[in-house]
Scaffold this motif. Structure first.
Motif, PDB file in Angstrom:
ATOM      1  N   ASP A 262       0.855  -1.181   0.000  1.00 32.52           N
ATOM      2  CA  ASP A 262       0.000   0.000   0.000  1.00 32.52           C
ATOM      3  C   ASP A 262       0.902   1.246   0.000  1.00 32.52           C
ATOM      4  O   ASP A 262       1.460   1.632   1.032  1.00 32.52           O
ATOM      5  CB  ASP A 262      -0.904  -0.022   1.230  1.00 32.52           C
ATOM      6  CG  ASP A 262      -1.916   1.122   1.219  1.00 32.52           C
ATOM      7  OD1 ASP A 262      -1.877   1.948   0.283  1.00 32.52           O
ATOM      8  OD2 ASP A 262      -2.729   1.195   2.163  1.00 32.52           O
ATOM      9  N   GLU A 263       1.049   1.851  -1.177  1.00 36.57           N
ATOM     10  CA  GLU A 263       1.948   3.000  -1.314  1.00 36.57           C
ATOM     11  C   GLU A 263       1.439   4.224  -0.560  1.00 36.57           C
ATOM     12  O   GLU A 263       2.190   5.144  -0.255  1.00 36.57           O
ATOM     13  CB  GLU A 263       2.134   3.353  -2.802  1.00 36.57           C
ATOM     14  CG  GLU A 263       2.793   2.256  -3.631  1.00 36.57           C
ATOM     15  CD  GLU A 263       4.237   2.020  -3.202  1.00 36.57           C
ATOM     16  OE1 GLU A 263       4.826   2.920  -2.570  1.00 36.57           O
ATOM     17  OE2 GLU A 263       4.763   0.925  -3.487  1.00 36.57           O
ATOM     18  N   PRO A 268       3.069   5.211  11.288  1.00 36.71           N
ATOM     19  CA  PRO A 268       2.381   5.908  12.376  1.00 36.71           C
ATOM     20  C   PRO A 268       3.340   6.799  13.162  1.00 36.71           C
ATOM     21  O   PRO A 268       4.510   6.454  13.364  1.00 36.71           O
ATOM     22  CB  PRO A 268       1.834   4.763  13.245  1.00 36.71           C
ATOM     23  CG  PRO A 268       1.776   3.585  12.340  1.00 36.71           C
ATOM     24  CD  PRO A 268       2.921   3.750  11.380  1.00 36.71           C
ATOM     25  N   GLU A 269       2.829   7.901  13.599  1.00 31.40           N
ATOM     26  CA  GLU A 269       3.631   8.817  14.405  1.00 31.40           C
ATOM     27  C   GLU A 269       3.964   8.162  15.737  1.00 31.40           C
ATOM     28  O   GLU A 269       3.103   7.585  16.391  1.00 31.40           O
ATOM     29  CB  GLU A 269       2.850  10.116  14.624  1.00 31.40           C
ATOM     30  CG  GLU A 269       3.663  11.196  15.333  1.00 31.40           C
ATOM     31  CD  GLU A 269       2.880  12.490  15.481  1.00 31.40           C
ATOM     32  OE1 GLU A 269       3.358  13.369  16.218  1.00 31.40           O
ATOM     33  OE2 GLU A 269       1.788  12.607  14.864  1.00 31.40           O
ATOM     34  N   GLY A 270       5.218   8.273  16.128  1.00 36.94           N
ATOM     35  CA  GLY A 270       5.642   7.680  17.394  1.00 36.94           C
ATOM     36  C   GLY A 270       6.190   6.275  17.266  1.00 36.94           C
ATOM     37  O   GLY A 270       6.517   5.640  18.274  1.00 36.94           O
ATOM     38  N   ARG A 319       5.428  -1.214   4.961  1.00 41.51           N
ATOM     39  CA  ARG A 319       4.101  -0.895   4.475  1.00 41.51           C
ATOM     40  C   ARG A 319       3.220  -2.153   4.458  1.00 41.51           C
ATOM     41  O   ARG A 319       3.684  -3.232   4.075  1.00 41.51           O
ATOM     42  CB  ARG A 319       4.170  -0.315   3.056  1.00 41.51           C
ATOM     43  CG  ARG A 319       4.666   1.118   2.999  1.00 41.51           C
ATOM     44  CD  ARG A 319       4.463   1.703   1.602  1.00 41.51           C
ATOM     45  NE  ARG A 319       4.828   3.103   1.570  1.00 41.51           N
ATOM     46  CZ  ARG A 319       6.045   3.563   1.357  1.00 41.51           C
ATOM     47  NH1 ARG A 319       7.040   2.684   1.137  1.00 41.51           N
ATOM     48  NH2 ARG A 319       6.294   4.859   1.361  1.00 41.51           N
ATOM     49  N   PRO A 320       1.955  -2.018   4.835  1.00 41.36           N
ATOM     50  CA  PRO A 320       1.051  -3.175   4.770  1.00 41.36           C
ATOM     51  C   PRO A 320       0.714  -3.517   3.323  1.00 41.36           C
ATOM     52  O   PRO A 320       0.877  -2.692   2.420  1.00 41.36           O
ATOM     53  CB  PRO A 320      -0.185  -2.685   5.527  1.00 41.36           C
ATOM     54  CG  PRO A 320      -0.163  -1.193   5.374  1.00 41.36           C
ATOM     55  CD  PRO A 320       1.293  -0.814   5.359  1.00 41.36           C
TER      56      PRO A 320
END
Length: 551
Positions: A262-263, A268-270, A319-320
């Motif tokens: 998934d481009e 996630p932040e953190g 990336r998922p």
């Protein structure tokens, strides 16, 4: 007073029964009757064949003064026969076959049916009576596995082929599952009708000439498939075929993967890239008895990294994957109607050489009554075996011989159900406990332990005496899960070993042995044997993370 009244009623019942038997026995329509009030010895013949080791006994029905013929041992074969004074014709008028059975210990797997045998000229002798002895009719209960039926099977000679064929009643009645006395009645009528009664209630009506009531039907089919006919080599049975003119589209990519990265996904932040998911347990200490030479270099067990608990994740972010919109899979031509389709081939029909017609069955006469069964249960009691030409006579025997016993047994069964025993109460309590435990297993935070909890419950259901121990084990699992949920769990880690020269030379085989050693643990004999393997291969000594256990 109650005891005296009960005794008087019993005496009057016995006198009435004896009087009724005398009256019924005097009827010319009663061909054969045995109440087993007297011992069967000297009157019935027990098969002398070695395979029939079951012992017959003259015994009272439980709770009654009434005697019967008892199957006394489990997991045995039984065979016994009684010759009639004169053979009974089944061709003229009504014939009623009736008998009682009581499955005093239930019936999980076995038969409780009677065989009505042809004359001895057909090729059998009482002393060697067995399952091959030719019968005209087999009638009665049979239960084992998926089989649960009141059999009615008759053998009929095909006038064209001379072969005797077994014809089984289709959709026969079921066998009652209780431990009460039951009476089975088969009424054979001159209009080709068969009626099966269980406890005097009609359960099945059939016609001997019907193609639906017996399998195989008594009258064979007029035609049969020609066994010599062969399917032509060019016969095409395919209704649909791939369209030969279809062409794969130019934009059809068979090699496109089903999923792609998934481009559009963003880290996630953190997210803690430099933090491992597990870290050494700071509270762990090297056991005092740890021997570096024997056990290898000690390393602390791993625990979940506390920093990762509050963060969205630790370690390298990737990336998922998502479904590839360009994925189409392998291309196949669409199906179209087959122009060469001829249908499913069947051989041509020819006249059946075994076909015959008749207006009524040509039954063989009955010359003896036999019981030839194999059963896993003891306690099967046969009683009041009757052959008569009058339905009213059979009804009278049901009313005077079977019904009073059945009503007494039914009342006793009802009283026992109304006042459950201590064992019954305990079983009900255990059932409620198991229901609660199954609900506990469905609690979300116990999901990882659900299979283990269910295994324990099932063991307790099979062995109720371990219920308390199982409850204790499940309580420990719940506390452990709660502790892990609140404080995080500890996990032992595998330590990669630096291979020696011998290890590098031997390759993956030694590495596999080392992995299997680690799985086996550090107890006694396994520890010694894996050590020998390591010495033979020159591999580095296995490391352990727990204390050494004494043999």
């Amino acid at each position: 007073m109650a005891g005296i009244r009960s005794g008087v009623v019993s005496v009057l019942f016995v006198l009435f029964a004896c009087f009724s038997i005398q009256q019924l026995s005097a009827s010319d329509d009663t061909v054969f009757y045995d109440s087993f009030d007297e011992s069967f010895e000297g009157r019935w013949t027990v098969s002398g064949k070695d395979e029939y080791q079951g012992v017959w006994k003259h015994s009272k029905s439980e709770g009654h003064e009434d005697f019967g013929l008892l199957v006394s041992e489990k997991a045995k074969k039984y065979a016994i026969v009684k010759e009639l004074d004169e053979p009974v014709s089944l061709k003229d008028g009504t014939v009623v076959l009736q008998f009682e059975t009581r499955l005093q210990n239930g019936l999980e797997c076995g038969g409780a049916y009677l065989k009505y045998l042809r004359p001895q000229e057909a090729g059998w002798e009482p002393k060697i009576f067995d399952n091959e002895s030719p019968y005209s009719i087999m009638f009665g209960p049979d239960k084992c596995g998926l089989t649960n039926k009141v059999h009615f099977i008759f053998k009929h000679k095909n006038p064209k082929s001379g072969e005797y064929v077994e014809h089984h009643l289709t959709t026969p009645p079921s066998v009652p599952t209780d431990k009460l006395s039951h009476v089975y009645t088969a009424i054979i009528k001159p209009d080709n009708e068969l009626i099966i009664l269980v406890d005097g209630e009609e359960k099945k009506k059939a016609n001997f000439l019907s193609t639906d009531d017996f399998m195989p039907p008594l009258i064979p089919a007029k035609t049969i498939p020609d066994p010599e006919d062969k399917k032509p080599e060019d016969w095409d049975e395919r209704a649909k075929i791939p369209d030969p003119n279809a062409v794969k589209p130019d934009d059809w990519d068979e090699d496109a993967p089903m999923e792609i990265e998934d481009e559009e996904a963003e880290k996630p932040e953190g997210w803690l890239d430099d933090e491992p998911e597990e870290v050494d347990d700071p509270e762990a200490t090297k056991p005092e008895d740890w021997d570096d030479e024997e056990d290898g270099e000690w390393e602390a067990p791993k625990i979940d990294n506390p920093k990762c608990v509050t963060a969205p994740g630790c370690g390298e972010w990737k990336r998922p994957m998502k479904r590839n919109p360009a994925y189409k899979g392998k291309w196949h031509a669409p199906l179209i109607d087959n122009p060469s389709y001829k249908g499913i081939w069947k051989p041509q029909e020819i006249p059946n050489p075994s076909y015959f017609e008749l207006e009524k069955p040509n039954f063989e006469p009955i010359a003896a009554v036999g019981i030839e069964i194999w059963t896993m249960q003891d306690g099967i009691l046969f009683d009041n075996i009757l052959i008569t030409k009058d339905e009213k006579v059979a009804q009278s025997y049901r009313e005077t011989q079977w019904k009073p016993k059945f009503e007494v047994e039914k009342e006793k069964e009802k009283a026992e159900e109304d006042v459950p025993s201590s064992e019954g109460l305990l079983a009900n309590v255990q059932k409620k406990i198991f229901e609660i435990l199954y609900k506990v297993a469905d609690v979300p935070f116990l999901a990882a332990y659900k299979s283990k909890i269910i295994d324990l419950i099932e063991k307790a259901e099979e062995q109720p005496n371990i219920t308390l121990g199982v409850i204790g084990s499940i309580a420990v699992i719940i506390l452990t899960a709660l502790f892990m949920f609140l404080f995080g769990g500890k996990k032992p880690t595998k330590v990669e070993k630096k291979p020696t020269v011998a290890t590098e030379a031997s390759g993956s085989g030694v590495e596999k042995k080392e992995e299997e050693s680690e799985k086996e643990g550090s107890s006694g004999e396994k520890e010694g044997s894996s050590g020998e393997n390591e010495k033979e291969t020159g591999a580095a000594p296995r490391r352990r993370t727990g204390p050494r256990r004494e043999n």
